[in-house]
Design an enzyme around this catalytic site. Structure first.
Site, PDB file in Angstrom:
ATOM      1  N   GLU A   2      38.057  44.293  34.093  1.00 28.86           N
ATOM      2  CA  GLU A   2      38.965  44.578  35.086  1.00 28.86           C
ATOM      3  C   GLU A   2      39.814  43.487  35.574  1.00 28.86           C
ATOM      4  OE1 GLU A   2      40.179  46.728  38.953  1.00 28.86           O
ATOM      5  OE2 GLU A   2      38.115  47.241  38.408  1.00 28.86           O
TER       6      GLU A   2
ATOM      7  N   GLU B  12      51.326  38.172  39.666  1.00 28.88           N
ATOM      8  CA  GLU B  12      50.530  39.119  40.764  1.00 28.88           C
ATOM      9  C   GLU B  12      50.386  38.073  42.132  1.00 28.88           C
ATOM     10  OE1 GLU B  12      46.594  41.668  40.680  1.00 28.88           O
ATOM     11  OE2 GLU B  12      46.188  39.591  39.876  1.00 28.88           O
TER      12      GLU B  12
ATOM     13  N   LYS C 129      26.751  38.923  41.187  1.00 26.60           N
ATOM     14  CA  LYS C 129      27.131  37.877  41.978  1.00 26.60           C
ATOM     15  C   LYS C 129      28.424  38.230  42.520  1.00 26.60           C
ATOM     16  CE  LYS C 129      30.218  34.151  41.349  1.00 26.60           C
ATOM     17  NZ  LYS C 129      30.445  33.998  42.852  1.00 26.60           N
TER      18      LYS C 129
ATOM     19  N   CYS D 285      44.226  45.127  43.196  1.00 28.11           N
ATOM     20  CA  CYS D 285      44.638  45.137  41.593  1.00 28.11           C
ATOM     21  C   CYS D 285      45.512  46.202  41.426  1.00 28.11           C
ATOM     22  CB  CYS D 285      43.403  44.759  40.785  1.00 28.11           C
ATOM     23  SG  CYS D 285      42.424  45.995  40.718  1.00 28.11           S
TER      24      CYS D 285
END
Length: 489
Positions: free
Chosen positions: A260, A393, A185, A294
């Site tokens: 992750e 973040e 997906k 990331c």
């Protein structure tokens, strides 16, 4: 040369689900639009898969696995087909890069020179490794034992929007090399390049049902992919809170997960570093892919004795970054993925300024490119690590620069984060580099470089940055059922 018209006519209209080797509409007939971040115009209409579509894809993948058409195929033949997929990716590198850039907003130079070639390398690496995977053997006086790595079945791969084709192939190539079937997906923001992999799989001779690609909302399609009892492994890349949801869903059927997740990596510059190298590397580590990575070195820790000098050189280099049309080969930074993300990044900058951070450069959307989601490369400095902009973040082109006095303080600041994905140390004292990286709580550390990846090594994060490791034998272990077989002599 990229033939834009041919690519647009074939790949930017009526993108469908890929199930059982065929491109099909969603059972509901519903579609959604994917948007070009550089123009905010519609790129393509995409099939809006639902729960029943996900169930169908998983069932098809399960039947393909049970048939043995792939799982029992000799590893040499599986390897040949996967290497053929690598060849076809490179044969189509320009069209893949073009579609990737249009859908993500990233510079075409990055897509052409890194993302798509790396995707081909992923397939080739795991295809070759599968042939030479060693199996442990243990001898006793009356028995011997050996370890077998067996495919597990259906694997669900849920892919983020920032590096969609590269991330997808990193997961899929390993799972397929072991002998599993996969259901993928891609993110709804960036589904187009993933859908193109179906055509490549068919041309390479991958048996129908071994690779399936679903587009649609994560809360519906992704949930089915994480809860369906026919699924035996889940690999997810994305935001940390979503990762927790995936893990909770997977727990219902005790499905092993590899996660992750987010990052807020420390990029530490010591006074003995090669300053030119450290500045250039730090620029790359935060502004590449618009900071939507990331692994970004988003917290730049600089020793006080060189703080002003580093800041001057860093800002001077930032001013040279060219923000513009992602399809221009000279563009350094493209568009953020969506209007909503552009707004979020700007909100964080305003939060930082309200907290007391200082603005050295940028800090707003690019006025001359207002039709798209372009944000200026921004520099916040004199930041305290307790500020939200240092702890949360941002996932955009906004580093925070934090001063430190001693090595011990740098380590303390680096570890003062819920995240632990990566880190960078810039120093000419390699003993210091090894000493500091050994004390940073993160899964990936670099000394005097950034984002250098050997595919044999483990990849993954600590703390809120994830669970598990993939890469090399670690991927094979995750995507395998590891069996110990003991035989009486």
């Amino acid at each position: 040369m990229i033939n834009e018209k041919v690519i647009e006519e074939k790949y930017l209209k009526d993108a469908k689900l890929f199930i059982g080797g065929d491109y099909v509409d969603a059972l509901s007939g519903e579609t959604f639009n994917t948007i070009n971040p550089a123009t905010n115009e519609i790129l393509a209409s995409v099939a809006n898969g639902g729960q029943e579509d996900a169930k169908r894809a998983i069932e098809v993948a399960h039947k393909a696995f049970a048939s043995g058409v792939w799982s029992k195929m000799p590893v040499e033949e599986r390897s040949r087909i996967l290497c053929k997929m690598a060849d076809l990716i490179m044969k189509n590198v320009e069209k893949l890069a073009y579609v990737e850039t249009l859908d993500v907003g990233k510079p075409i130079r990055e897509s052409l020179e890194f993302d798509i070639p790396r995707a081909a390398a992923n397939f080739r690496f795991f295809a070759e490794m599968a042939k030479y995977m060693t199996h442990e053997h243990y001898d006793q006086s009356k028995h011997f034992s050996y370890v077998q790595y067996a495919p597990v079945g259906v694997t669900s791969l849920i892919i983020p929007w920032n590096l969609p084709f590269m991330q997808m192939t990193w997961k899929a190539s390993a799972a397929l090399a072991v002998g599993n079937t996969v259901v993928i997906k891609p993110a709804s923001y960036t589904p187009l390049s993933a859908i193109m992999l179906g055509e490549i799989a068919n041309e390479a001779g991958l048996p129908p049902g071994v690779l399936n690609i679903l587009t649609g909302p994560g809360g519906i399609v992704g949930t089915e992919m994480a809860t369906n009892p026919a699924v035996r492994r889940i690999s997810f890349v994305g935001e940390s809170n979503t990762g927790k949801t995936v893990m909770r869903n997977a727990a219902q059927n005790l499905i092993p997960v590899s996660l992750e997740l987010g990052g807020k990596s420390a990029n530490i510059v010591f006074e003995d570093a090669d300053l030119e190298e450290a500045v250039a590397g730090s620029i790359e580590a935060i502004y590449r892919n618009q900071g939507e990575i990331c692994l970004a070195g988003s917290r730049i820790l600089v020793q006080e004795s060189i703080y002003d000098q580093f800041l001057d050189k860093f800002v001077a280099a930032v001013k040279q970054i060219k923000v513009g049309n992602p399809l221009d080969m000279t563009t350094d930074m493209g568009a953020l993925v969506s209007k909503g993300h552009l707004k979020l990044v700007d909100e964080y900058v305003q939060i930082g300024l309200a907290e007391g951070a200082k603005l050295a450069y940028g800090g707003k959307a690019v006025a001359s490119l207002s039709e798209g989601n372009f944000y200026e490369p921004t520099v916040l400095y004199d930041v305290n690590n307790g500020m939200r902009v240092a702890q949360e973040e941002i996932f955009g082109p906004v580093p925070v620069i934090i001063p430190f006095k001693t090595e011990e303080e740098a380590i303390q600041i680096a570890n003062d984060s819920i995240y632990g994905l990566a880190g960078v140390v810039w120093t000419n004292d390699l003993r210091r580099g090894q000493r500091v990286t050994a004390q940073i709580h993160a899964g990936l550390l670099w000394v005097n470089c950034w984002y250098v990846r050997d595919l044999r090594t483990p990849f993954g994060g600590a703390k809120a940055s994830g669970i598990g490791r993939e890469g090399g034998r670690h991927s094979f272990e995750f995507y395998s059922e590891i069996k110990t077989i003991t035989v009486k002599k």
